[in-house]
Design an enzyme around this catalytic site. Structure first.
Site, PDB file in Angstrom:
ATOM      1  N   LYS A 287      30.197  -5.213  -8.887  1.00 39.76           N
ATOM      2  CA  LYS A 287      30.088  -3.874  -8.285  1.00 39.76           C
ATOM      3  C   LYS A 287      31.418  -3.467  -7.645  1.00 39.76           C
ATOM      4  O   LYS A 287      31.906  -2.364  -7.867  1.00 39.76           O
ATOM      5  CB  LYS A 287      28.990  -3.878  -7.206  1.00 39.76           C
ATOM      6  CG  LYS A 287      28.985  -2.650  -6.336  1.00 39.76           C
ATOM      7  CD  LYS A 287      27.896  -2.679  -5.285  1.00 39.76           C
ATOM      8  CE  LYS A 287      28.272  -3.352  -3.989  1.00 39.76           C
ATOM      9  NZ  LYS A 287      29.214  -2.591  -3.146  1.00 39.76           N
ATOM     10  N   ASN A 288      31.995  -4.368  -6.859  1.00 38.25           N
ATOM     11  CA  ASN A 288      33.186  -3.995  -6.095  1.00 38.25           C
ATOM     12  C   ASN A 288      34.436  -3.869  -6.965  1.00 38.25           C
ATOM     13  O   ASN A 288      35.451  -3.328  -6.512  1.00 38.25           O
ATOM     14  CB  ASN A 288      33.431  -4.995  -4.962  1.00 38.25           C
ATOM     15  CG  ASN A 288      32.442  -4.802  -3.828  1.00 38.25           C
ATOM     16  OD1 ASN A 288      31.617  -3.892  -3.859  1.00 38.25           O
ATOM     17  ND2 ASN A 288      32.515  -5.667  -2.826  1.00 38.25           N
TER      18      ASN A 288
ATOM     19  N   ARG B 143      29.979   4.588   0.870  1.00 34.90           N
ATOM     20  CA  ARG B 143      31.321   4.720   1.440  1.00 34.90           C
ATOM     21  C   ARG B 143      32.421   4.638   0.391  1.00 34.90           C
ATOM     22  O   ARG B 143      33.486   5.231   0.542  1.00 34.90           O
ATOM     23  CB  ARG B 143      31.549   3.559   2.409  1.00 34.90           C
ATOM     24  CG  ARG B 143      31.412   3.868   3.843  1.00 34.90           C
ATOM     25  CD  ARG B 143      31.741   2.625   4.618  1.00 34.90           C
ATOM     26  NE  ARG B 143      33.141   2.243   4.421  1.00 34.90           N
ATOM     27  CZ  ARG B 143      34.138   2.717   5.125  1.00 34.90           C
ATOM     28  NH1 ARG B 143      33.926   3.571   6.081  1.00 34.90           N
ATOM     29  NH2 ARG B 143      35.377   2.318   4.895  1.00 34.90           N
TER      30      ARG B 143
ATOM     31  N   CYS C 280      28.723   3.021   9.866  1.00 37.29           N
ATOM     32  CA  CYS C 280      27.610   2.540   9.060  1.00 37.29           C
ATOM     33  C   CYS C 280      27.088   1.263   9.675  1.00 37.29           C
ATOM     34  O   CYS C 280      27.586   0.809  10.693  1.00 37.29           O
ATOM     35  CB  CYS C 280      28.004   2.349   7.607  1.00 37.29           C
ATOM     36  SG  CYS C 280      28.917   0.886   7.300  1.00 37.29           S
TER      37      CYS C 280
ATOM     38  N   ARG D 244      34.021   0.935  10.585  1.00 40.31           N
ATOM     39  CA  ARG D 244      34.694   1.052   9.287  1.00 40.31           C
ATOM     40  C   ARG D 244      35.543   2.315   9.137  1.00 40.31           C
ATOM     41  O   ARG D 244      35.207   3.215   8.361  1.00 40.31           O
ATOM     42  CB  ARG D 244      33.679   0.954   8.150  1.00 40.31           C
ATOM     43  CG  ARG D 244      32.923  -0.351   8.191  1.00 40.31           C
ATOM     44  CD  ARG D 244      31.978  -0.519   7.041  1.00 40.31           C
ATOM     45  NE  ARG D 244      32.644  -0.924   5.803  1.00 40.31           N
ATOM     46  CZ  ARG D 244      31.987  -1.305   4.721  1.00 40.31           C
ATOM     47  NH1 ARG D 244      30.696  -1.316   4.698  1.00 40.31           N
ATOM     48  NH2 ARG D 244      32.646  -1.661   3.633  1.00 40.31           N
TER      49      ARG D 244
ATOM     50  N   ASP E 195      31.278 -10.831   2.583  1.00 41.27           N
ATOM     51  CA  ASP E 195      30.093 -10.483   1.789  1.00 41.27           C
ATOM     52  C   ASP E 195      29.203 -11.691   1.466  1.00 41.27           C
ATOM     53  O   ASP E 195      28.131 -11.531   0.877  1.00 41.27           O
ATOM     54  CB  ASP E 195      30.515  -9.788   0.477  1.00 41.27           C
ATOM     55  CG  ASP E 195      30.948  -8.349   0.711  1.00 41.27           C
ATOM     56  OD1 ASP E 195      30.758  -7.833   1.823  1.00 41.27           O
ATOM     57  OD2 ASP E 195      31.499  -7.741  -0.226  1.00 41.27           O
TER      58      ASP E 195
ATOM     59  N   ARG F 192      21.403  -1.377  -4.228  1.00 42.75           N
ATOM     60  CA  ARG F 192      22.772  -0.865  -4.318  1.00 42.75           C
ATOM     61  C   ARG F 192      23.677  -1.885  -5.012  1.00 42.75           C
ATOM     62  O   ARG F 192      24.654  -1.481  -5.651  1.00 42.75           O
ATOM     63  CB  ARG F 192      23.337  -0.610  -2.922  1.00 42.75           C
ATOM     64  CG  ARG F 192      22.740   0.587  -2.217  1.00 42.75           C
ATOM     65  CD  ARG F 192      23.473   0.823  -0.920  1.00 42.75           C
ATOM     66  NE  ARG F 192      24.895   0.617  -1.138  1.00 42.75           N
ATOM     67  CZ  ARG F 192      25.750   0.169  -0.212  1.00 42.75           C
ATOM     68  NH1 ARG F 192      25.334  -0.095   1.001  1.00 42.75           N
ATOM     69  NH2 ARG F 192      27.020   0.006  -0.503  1.00 42.75           N
TER      70      ARG F 192
HETATM   71  C1  UD1 Z   1      35.277  -3.737   0.653  1.00 41.79           C
HETATM   72  C2  UD1 Z   1      34.013  -4.103  -0.103  1.00 41.79           C
HETATM   73  C3  UD1 Z   1      32.988  -4.709   0.848  1.00 41.79           C
HETATM   74  C4  UD1 Z   1      33.608  -5.891   1.601  1.00 41.79           C
HETATM   75  C5  UD1 Z   1      34.928  -5.490   2.254  1.00 41.79           C
HETATM   76  C6  UD1 Z   1      35.664  -6.673   2.866  1.00 41.79           C
HETATM   77  C7  UD1 Z   1      33.944  -2.524  -1.910  1.00 41.79           C
HETATM   78  C8  UD1 Z   1      33.300  -1.332  -2.514  1.00 41.79           C
HETATM   79  N1  UD1 Z   1      33.473  -2.929  -0.724  1.00 41.79           N
HETATM   80  O1  UD1 Z   1      34.899  -2.757   1.624  1.00 41.79           O
HETATM   81  O2  UD1 Z   1      31.861  -5.161   0.075  1.00 41.79           O
HETATM   82  O3  UD1 Z   1      32.712  -6.314   2.608  1.00 41.79           O
HETATM   83  O4  UD1 Z   1      35.802  -4.897   1.276  1.00 41.79           O
HETATM   84  O5  UD1 Z   1      35.875  -7.673   1.922  1.00 41.79           O
HETATM   85  O6  UD1 Z   1      34.824  -3.122  -2.492  1.00 41.79           O
HETATM   86  N2  UD1 Z   1      39.826  -0.958   8.154  1.00 41.79           N
HETATM   87  C9  UD1 Z   1      40.557  -0.207   9.040  1.00 41.79           C
HETATM   88  N3  UD1 Z   1      41.132   0.950   8.580  1.00 41.79           N
HETATM   89  C10 UD1 Z   1      41.010   1.383   7.287  1.00 41.79           C
HETATM   90  C11 UD1 Z   1      40.262   0.584   6.403  1.00 41.79           C
HETATM   91  C12 UD1 Z   1      39.682  -0.587   6.861  1.00 41.79           C
HETATM   92  O7  UD1 Z   1      40.700  -0.561  10.209  1.00 41.79           O
HETATM   93  O8  UD1 Z   1      41.554   2.447   6.953  1.00 41.79           O
HETATM   94  C13 UD1 Z   1      39.180  -2.223   8.625  1.00 41.79           C
HETATM   95  C14 UD1 Z   1      37.665  -2.198   8.510  1.00 41.79           C
HETATM   96  O9  UD1 Z   1      37.079  -1.557   9.621  1.00 41.79           O
HETATM   97  C15 UD1 Z   1      37.341  -3.661   8.440  1.00 41.79           C
HETATM   98  C16 UD1 Z   1      38.530  -4.243   7.663  1.00 41.79           C
HETATM   99  O10 UD1 Z   1      39.563  -3.272   7.743  1.00 41.79           O
HETATM  100  O11 UD1 Z   1      37.288  -4.221   9.718  1.00 41.79           O
HETATM  101  C17 UD1 Z   1      38.255  -4.549   6.212  1.00 41.79           C
HETATM  102  O12 UD1 Z   1      37.663  -3.417   5.585  1.00 41.79           O
HETATM  103  P1  UD1 Z   1      37.957  -3.050   4.054  1.00 41.79           P
HETATM  104  O13 UD1 Z   1      38.619  -4.208   3.396  1.00 41.79           O
HETATM  105  O14 UD1 Z   1      38.647  -1.733   4.006  1.00 41.79           O
HETATM  106  O15 UD1 Z   1      36.495  -2.875   3.479  1.00 41.79           O
HETATM  107  P2  UD1 Z   1      36.023  -1.885   2.341  1.00 41.79           P
HETATM  108  O16 UD1 Z   1      37.131  -1.632   1.380  1.00 41.79           O
HETATM  109  O17 UD1 Z   1      35.326  -0.726   2.958  1.00 41.79           O
END
Ligand code: UD1
Length: 421
Positions: A22-23, A94, A118, A123, A308, A400
């Site tokens: 999925k990711n 998201r 969420c 996030r 995850d 999902r």
């Molecule tokens: C992706 C995965 C999710 C997984 C996560 C971490 C997908 C669709 N989802 O989510 O399943 O749990 O990676 O491996 O691939 N952050 C910030 N600022 C930003 C972006 C992120 O501070 O602009 C922080 C987040 O709050 C969090 C950390 O960075 O604490 C990691 O988040 P991120 O790697 O961005 O997660 P996703 O890409 O949303």
């Protein structure tokens, strides 16, 4: 809203095939927006999030056709004429934010509803925005939408992420593929899904180096062409079934996945006492009917232990021999499944980002509620081990991200059924 009824106490045993990730599939689907030529994606899992991304691409003007029997999706983004990802779609997923970079790169404009907080923490998306601003985008927030513009196109830039972010890295690398000149992105995510995305982008004609390391270098090109790609197998899905087999003292062989992408998950499972064997394209686990040993885990970006997989290991530790500590460092508020597991008799104390767990020989079935995708999977695992019946409500979370989870578990001998309401 559908529920699962799980009657626990059966050892899982058997074989199954890993679905597509999925990711990996979600950013790759978003990346098809970068080209006016058709793309063919293979091994795309049949999931609610994939359906949401398909609807999003269609709402922008793309056509997306799923083969009825094969896991193939053909996307044609030649007629895209809308650049807005609406609130109704973004609030259910998201990952809709991933269209921001591609739309901006190809059309010089994009509007994406601001993803709110969420269930697993606040996030933010500040780093997605800052990376695009570094490439010359003008970004404003208007009426709940991120409105990004680059009327004269993006320009290559140097950008260092303060925090390792998977989605932020994906948005930035997709945007940089068509920016003028060279981009250097530092402190990027190294997840295998990023490597898969880069391989797809390269097949589209992008010039990128460094995937799998903490620095990506991109030489922008004026246009990308169509491409065909097979999505990587889902390491989190595979890991979930391995943990389910371990928790039930069973055995499972998973075909279609290489042990490398599972990385530290395999090492941790071996520490529980499981016998792990693997080949080029399969992995198997055998608990030899023994109770697993509890193990400590701390979540980290790849190659560390994946957040995850945290909830599933919390379920495993709840029935393992001994005490353990699970520390969640990636997301705040991601230990919620522990409260539901306590209703099943699990002994878990939560303090801040840590869960201290004392393994119990047996859990008891109870009505529980799923709160997010991986938390739901952990409740299924707890239900498979528990004595009696567990009813898991709100399983739309699980739909999902897990393709036919009840069918796959039934193949392994589990007593699980869906209650449609
Ligand atoms: C992706 C995965 C999710 C997984 C996560 C971490 C997908 C669709 N989802 O989510 O399943 O749990 O990676 O491996 O691939 N952050 C910030 N600022 C930003 C972006 C992120 O501070 O602009 C922080 C987040 O709050 C969090 C950390 O960075 O604490 C990691 O988040 P991120 O790697 O961005 O997660 P996703 O890409 O949303």
């Amino acid at each position: 809203m559908d529920s699962f009824i799980v009657c626990g106490g059966r050892r899982l045993h058997g074989e199954l095939s890993a679905s597509g990730s999925k990711n990996a599939a979600l950013p790759i689907m978003a990346a098809t927006l970068l080209s006016a030529e058709p793309c063919q994606l293979h091994r795309v899992p049949d999931l609610r999030d994939i359906a949401t991304m398909t609807t999003l691409l269609e709402s922008l003007g793309a056509t997306a056709t799923r083969h009825p029997t094969e896991a193939t999706l053909a996307v044609d983004s030649s007629a895209v004429e809308q650049f807005r990802a609406p609130y109704d779609l973004v609030k259910t997923m998201r990952a809709s934010i991933l269209v921001l970079g591609p739309l901006l790169a190809r059309f010089g404009q994009a509007e994406v509803s601001f993803p709110g907080g969420c269930a697993i923490g606040s996030r933010p998306v500040d780093l997605h925005i800052r990376a695009l601003e570094a490439m010359g985008a003008q970004v404003a927030v208007e009426s709940g939408y991120i409105v990004a513009k680059a009327p004269r196109g993006l320009q290559g830039a140097e950008f260092c992420f303060d925090t390792v972010t998977v989605g932020g890295t994906e948005n930035a690398v997709m945007a940089a593929t068509m920016a003028r000149g060279k981009s250097t992105l530092r402190n990027v995510a190294r997840e295998p899904e990023i490597v898969d995305l880069v391989q797809f982008l390269r097949a589209m004609g992008a010039r990128i180096e460094g995937e799998g390391t903490d620095m990506l270098q991109i030489e922008g090109v004026p246009a990308l062409h169509g491409a065909t790609h097979e999505v990587m197998p889902d390491r989190i899905e595979a890991g979930t079934y391995l943990v389910a087999a371990a928790a039930t003292r069973g055995e499972v062989k998973i075909e279609g996945i290489s042990p490398e992408v599972l990385g530290v998950v395999m090492d941790k499972l071996a520490l529980t006492g499981a016998e792990i064997t693997s080949g080029e394209n399969w992995v198997s686990l055998d608990m030899k009917a023994q109770r697993p040993t509890a193990i400590d885990i701390t979540t980290e970006p790849f190659p560390g232990f994946p957040t995850d997989m945290q909830a599933q290991f919390t379920a495993l530790n709840a029935v393992a021999q001994g005490q353990s500590v699970v520390v969640e460092t990636v997301f705040e508020n991601r230990l919620m499944q522990a409260h539901e597991m306590r209703r099943m008799g699990a002994e878990i104390d939560i303090a801040g980002d840590s869960a201290r767990i004392t393994g119990r020989e047996q859990l008891q079935g109870a009505p529980v509620m799923a709160s997010d995708l991986r938390a739901s999977a952990s409740l299924v695992i707890a239900g498979l081990v528990a004595e009696g019946e567990t009813r898991i409500d709100r399983i739309y979370h699980i739909d999902r991200g897990y393709e036919n989870i009840e069918g796959k578990l039934q193949c392994l001998g589990a007593d699980i059924r869906r209650l449609a309401t």
